[in-house]
Design a protein around this motif. Structure first.
Motif, PDB file in Angstrom:
ATOM      1  N   SER A  40       0.827  -1.205   0.000  1.00  0.00           N
ATOM      2  CA  SER A  40       0.000   0.000   0.000  1.00  0.00           C
ATOM      3  C   SER A  40       0.862   1.256   0.000  1.00  0.00           C
ATOM      4  CB  SER A  40      -0.911   0.024   1.231  1.00  0.00           C
ATOM      5  OG  SER A  40      -1.845  -1.034   1.175  1.00  0.00           O
ATOM      6  N   PRO A  41       0.546   2.232  -0.848  1.00  0.00           N
ATOM      7  CA  PRO A  41       1.361   3.449  -0.936  1.00  0.00           C
ATOM      8  C   PRO A  41       1.237   4.316   0.308  1.00  0.00           C
ATOM      9  CG  PRO A  41      -0.616   3.676  -2.268  1.00  0.00           C
ATOM     10  CD  PRO A  41      -0.577   2.242  -1.798  1.00  0.00           C
ATOM     11  N   ARG A  42       2.379   4.908   0.690  1.00  0.00           N
ATOM     12  CA  ARG A  42       2.390   5.825   1.824  1.00  0.00           C
ATOM     13  C   ARG A  42       2.868   7.225   1.432  1.00  0.00           C
ATOM     14  NH1 ARG A  42      -0.701   2.844   3.393  1.00  0.00           N
ATOM     15  NH2 ARG A  42      -0.580   1.343   5.104  1.00  0.00           N
ATOM     16  N   GLY A  43       3.587   7.337   0.317  1.00  0.00           N
ATOM     17  CA  GLY A  43       4.064   8.645  -0.111  1.00  0.00           C
ATOM     18  C   GLY A  43       5.314   8.526  -0.957  1.00  0.00           C
ATOM     19  N   PHE A  44       6.182   9.564  -0.858  1.00  0.00           N
ATOM     20  CA  PHE A  44       7.387   9.616  -1.684  1.00  0.00           C
ATOM     21  C   PHE A  44       8.519  10.289  -0.911  1.00  0.00           C
ATOM     22  CE2 PHE A  44       3.744   9.536  -4.468  1.00  0.00           C
ATOM     23  CZ  PHE A  44       4.108   8.614  -5.452  1.00  0.00           C
ATOM     24  N   SER A  45       9.737   9.800  -1.118  1.00  0.00           N
ATOM     25  CA  SER A  45      10.916  10.439  -0.539  1.00  0.00           C
ATOM     26  C   SER A  45      11.646  11.199  -1.646  1.00  0.00           C
ATOM     27  CB  SER A  45      11.840   9.398   0.093  1.00  0.00           C
ATOM     28  OG  SER A  45      12.194   8.395  -0.848  1.00  0.00           O
ATOM     29  N   VAL A  46      12.281  12.291  -1.268  1.00  0.00           N
ATOM     30  CA  VAL A  46      12.844  13.212  -2.257  1.00  0.00           C
ATOM     31  C   VAL A  46      14.330  13.427  -2.028  1.00  0.00           C
ATOM     32  CG1 VAL A  46      12.676  15.523  -3.267  1.00  0.00           C
ATOM     33  CG2 VAL A  46      10.615  14.389  -2.400  1.00  0.00           C
ATOM     34  N   ASP A  47      15.105  13.182  -3.076  1.00  0.00           N
ATOM     35  CA  ASP A  47      16.542  13.456  -3.075  1.00  0.00           C
ATOM     36  C   ASP A  47      16.772  14.536  -4.127  1.00  0.00           C
ATOM     37  OD1 ASP A  47      19.288  13.539  -3.161  1.00  0.00           O
ATOM     38  OD2 ASP A  47      19.546  11.522  -3.983  1.00  0.00           O
ATOM     39  N   ALA A  94       9.628  21.054  -1.690  1.00  0.00           N
ATOM     40  CA  ALA A  94       8.540  22.009  -1.453  1.00  0.00           C
ATOM     41  C   ALA A  94       7.395  21.796  -2.433  1.00  0.00           C
ATOM     42  CB  ALA A  94       9.070  23.440  -1.558  1.00  0.00           C
ATOM     43  N   LEU A  95       7.717  21.518  -3.686  1.00  0.00           N
ATOM     44  CA  LEU A  95       6.678  21.294  -4.690  1.00  0.00           C
ATOM     45  C   LEU A  95       5.850  20.073  -4.337  1.00  0.00           C
ATOM     46  CD1 LEU A  95       5.301  21.888  -7.382  1.00  0.00           C
ATOM     47  CD2 LEU A  95       7.088  20.550  -8.514  1.00  0.00           C
ATOM     48  N   ILE A  96       6.500  18.975  -3.995  1.00  0.00           N
ATOM     49  CA  ILE A  96       5.771  17.753  -3.672  1.00  0.00           C
ATOM     50  C   ILE A  96       4.970  17.918  -2.384  1.00  0.00           C
ATOM     51  CG2 ILE A  96       6.074  15.334  -2.976  1.00  0.00           C
ATOM     52  CD1 ILE A  96       8.287  15.121  -5.015  1.00  0.00           C
ATOM     53  N   GLN A  97       5.528  18.602  -1.403  1.00  0.00           N
ATOM     54  CA  GLN A  97       4.787  18.834  -0.162  1.00  0.00           C
ATOM     55  C   GLN A  97       3.566  19.726  -0.380  1.00  0.00           C
ATOM     56  OE1 GLN A  97       7.923  20.246   2.470  1.00  0.00           O
ATOM     57  NE2 GLN A  97       8.241  18.182   3.317  1.00  0.00           N
ATOM     58  N   SER A  98       3.583  20.516  -1.445  1.00  0.00           N
ATOM     59  CA  SER A  98       2.423  21.362  -1.750  1.00  0.00           C
ATOM     60  C   SER A  98       1.222  20.530  -2.215  1.00  0.00           C
ATOM     61  CB  SER A  98       2.782  22.393  -2.830  1.00  0.00           C
ATOM     62  OG  SER A  98       2.933  21.793  -4.108  1.00  0.00           O
ATOM     63  N   PHE A  99       1.455  19.262  -2.539  1.00  0.00           N
ATOM     64  CA  PHE A  99       0.378  18.371  -2.965  1.00  0.00           C
ATOM     65  C   PHE A  99      -0.242  17.595  -1.803  1.00  0.00           C
ATOM     66  CE2 PHE A  99       3.288  17.831  -6.886  1.00  0.00           C
ATOM     67  CZ  PHE A  99       2.854  19.037  -7.433  1.00  0.00           C
ATOM     68  N   GLU A 100       0.195  17.872  -0.591  1.00  0.00           N
ATOM     69  CA  GLU A 100      -0.211  17.064   0.559  1.00  0.00           C
ATOM     70  C   GLU A 100      -1.719  16.995   0.723  1.00  0.00           C
ATOM     71  OE1 GLU A 100       0.366  16.844   5.425  1.00  0.00           O
ATOM     72  OE2 GLU A 100       1.809  17.946   4.193  1.00  0.00           O
ATOM     73  N   LYS A 101      -2.426  18.104   0.540  1.00  0.00           N
ATOM     74  CA  LYS A 101      -3.872  18.107   0.740  1.00  0.00           C
ATOM     75  C   LYS A 101      -4.593  17.210  -0.261  1.00  0.00           C
ATOM     76  CE  LYS A 101      -4.284  22.681   2.897  1.00  0.00           C
ATOM     77  NZ  LYS A 101      -4.894  24.040   2.805  1.00  0.00           N
ATOM     78  N   ILE A 102      -3.977  17.021  -1.408  1.00  0.00           N
ATOM     79  CA  ILE A 102      -4.581  16.162  -2.432  1.00  0.00           C
ATOM     80  C   ILE A 102      -4.445  14.694  -2.053  1.00  0.00           C
ATOM     81  CG2 ILE A 102      -4.465  15.475  -4.863  1.00  0.00           C
ATOM     82  CD1 ILE A 102      -3.368  18.274  -5.459  1.00  0.00           C
ATOM     83  N   PHE A 103      -3.288  14.333  -1.499  1.00  0.00           N
ATOM     84  CA  PHE A 103      -3.000  12.931  -1.188  1.00  0.00           C
ATOM     85  C   PHE A 103      -3.458  12.516   0.207  1.00  0.00           C
ATOM     86  CE2 PHE A 103      -0.114  13.693  -4.704  1.00  0.00           C
ATOM     87  CZ  PHE A 103      -0.071  12.473  -5.364  1.00  0.00           C
ATOM     88  N   ALA A 104      -3.561  13.470   1.139  1.00  0.00           N
ATOM     89  CA  ALA A 104      -3.857  13.144   2.535  1.00  0.00           C
ATOM     90  C   ALA A 104      -5.139  12.347   2.744  1.00  0.00           C
ATOM     91  CB  ALA A 104      -3.886  14.422   3.374  1.00  0.00           C
ATOM     92  N   PRO A 105      -6.236  12.626   2.013  1.00  0.00           N
ATOM     93  CA  PRO A 105      -7.458  11.831   2.223  1.00  0.00           C
ATOM     94  C   PRO A 105      -7.274  10.339   1.954  1.00  0.00           C
ATOM     95  CG  PRO A 105      -7.962  13.844   1.020  1.00  0.00           C
ATOM     96  CD  PRO A 105      -6.470  13.745   1.068  1.00  0.00           C
ATOM     97  N   TYR A 106      -6.225   9.993   1.225  1.00  0.00           N
ATOM     98  CA  TYR A 106      -5.953   8.585   0.896  1.00  0.00           C
ATOM     99  C   TYR A 106      -4.784   8.028   1.723  1.00  0.00           C
ATOM    100  CZ  TYR A 106      -8.659  10.402  -2.978  1.00  0.00           C
ATOM    101  OH  TYR A 106      -9.630  11.036  -3.730  1.00  0.00           O
ATOM    102  N   PHE A 107      -4.319   8.820   2.697  1.00  0.00           N
ATOM    103  CA  PHE A 107      -3.204   8.439   3.574  1.00  0.00           C
ATOM    104  C   PHE A 107      -1.929   8.154   2.773  1.00  0.00           C
ATOM    105  CE2 PHE A 107      -7.184   7.203   5.640  1.00  0.00           C
ATOM    106  CZ  PHE A 107      -7.082   7.925   6.808  1.00  0.00           C
ATOM    107  N   VAL A 108      -1.734   8.916   1.712  1.00  0.00           N
ATOM    108  CA  VAL A 108      -0.537   8.783   0.866  1.00  0.00           C
ATOM    109  C   VAL A 108       0.196  10.123   0.884  1.00  0.00           C
ATOM    110  CG1 VAL A 108       0.331   8.053  -1.389  1.00  0.00           C
ATOM    111  CG2 VAL A 108      -1.864   7.196  -0.587  1.00  0.00           C
TER     112      VAL A 108
END
Length: 265
Positions: free
Chosen positions: A162-169, A176-190
């Motif tokens: 099950s997906p949980r998110g993404f790590s960034v190198d 910052a760009l990916i963290q700006s998408f948090e509200k979109i993914f949060a309802p799915y716990f990703v």
């Protein structure tokens, strides 16, 4: 991790100039049994272990590549990928068949939706990740030599859970760009979006492109080592629903990155 009779295998590296000594893995269950015998006999145990490992000559192999050409920035490339090869003790279903399906399906979803990307979206199935990463190294050198502009790369190589998110190198702007998408993914716990590791296959791109952002798919890790690099890594141990969710998460992120990346650069 639960104990079982299948060894969790891995790779071995030697430092140049030092005598190489053999190394091997035994299963968690066998390790526990051996420990109990040693404790019972105060360590006075003779242990015989036979191996037949060898290094075979190099052979030519190939990466597999497909892409959707960008409509606005066709020369700016977002690579998503996973690796084709696997350890011989299993089928490589989680490592990295799941990643192959994730990234292939991510692009198929966008194509099915008739999405017209701004940037070129390229799927790469890398060869030889497990034994030298020549697919990833060769890809990075080749695209640099051909003067391609690579801005982002995403890799799936942590199983089909099950997906949980993404790590960034990458740079602060990538995180910052990916963290700006948090509200979109949060309802799915990703919505695990943190600084971290991209992946083995896409890692060589960082040497060639200093400003690139590398992104690693992060699924739930609780069962990973029940299957990773051992005989349990078979098709039957991949959950179809969890695999679908991972592909959907990656496809969603690719869409958002393609849509908004140019706004922060």
């Amino acid at each position: 991790m639960s104990e079982h009779e299948h060894p969790h295998t891995g790779t071995m590296n030697y430092q140049e100039g030092l005598k190489a000594i053999p190394a091997a893995a035994i299963s968690t269950k066998d390790a526990t049994a051996l420990e109990e015998v040693m404790e019972k006999d105060n360590g006075n145990v003779n242990f015989h272990f036979e191996m037949d490992c060898k290094v075979l000559p190099e052979k030519k192999s190939h990466n597999v590549i497909a892409e959707l050409t960008g409509n606005i920035y066709p020369n700016r490339i977002i690579t998503i990928g996973a690796h084709l090869d696997s350890w011989d003790v299993g089928e490589g279903a989680h490592d990295d068949g799941a990643g192959i399906v994730h990234t292939m399906e991510a692009l198929r979803i966008l194509k099915e939706l008739n999405y017209k990307p701004k940037h070129t979206l390229r799927v790469v199935f890398f060869m030889n990740e497990e034994n030298g990463n020549m697919g990833g190294k060769t890809y990075a050198k080749k695209v640099k030599k051909e003067n391609e502009e690579h801005i982002l790369a995403i890799e799936s190589d942590r199983g089909g859970f099950s997906p949980r998110g993404f790590s960034v190198d990458g740079k602060a702007k990538h995180l910052a760009l990916i963290q700006s998408f948090e509200k979109i993914f949060a309802p799915y716990f990703v919505h695990y979006f943190e600084e971290g590791y991209g992946g083995v296959d896409i890692g060589p791109l960082k040497k060639e492109y200093k400003d690139i952002g590398l992104i690693g798919f992060v699924p739930d890790s609780q069962r990973y080592f029940d299957f990773h690099h051992n005989a349990n890594d078979v098709f039957e141990n991949v959950n179809k629903r969890e695999l679908h969710l991972g592909a959907a998460a990656i496809s969603s992120l690719v869409y958002l990155l393609d849509k908004y990346y140019s706004e922060v650069n």
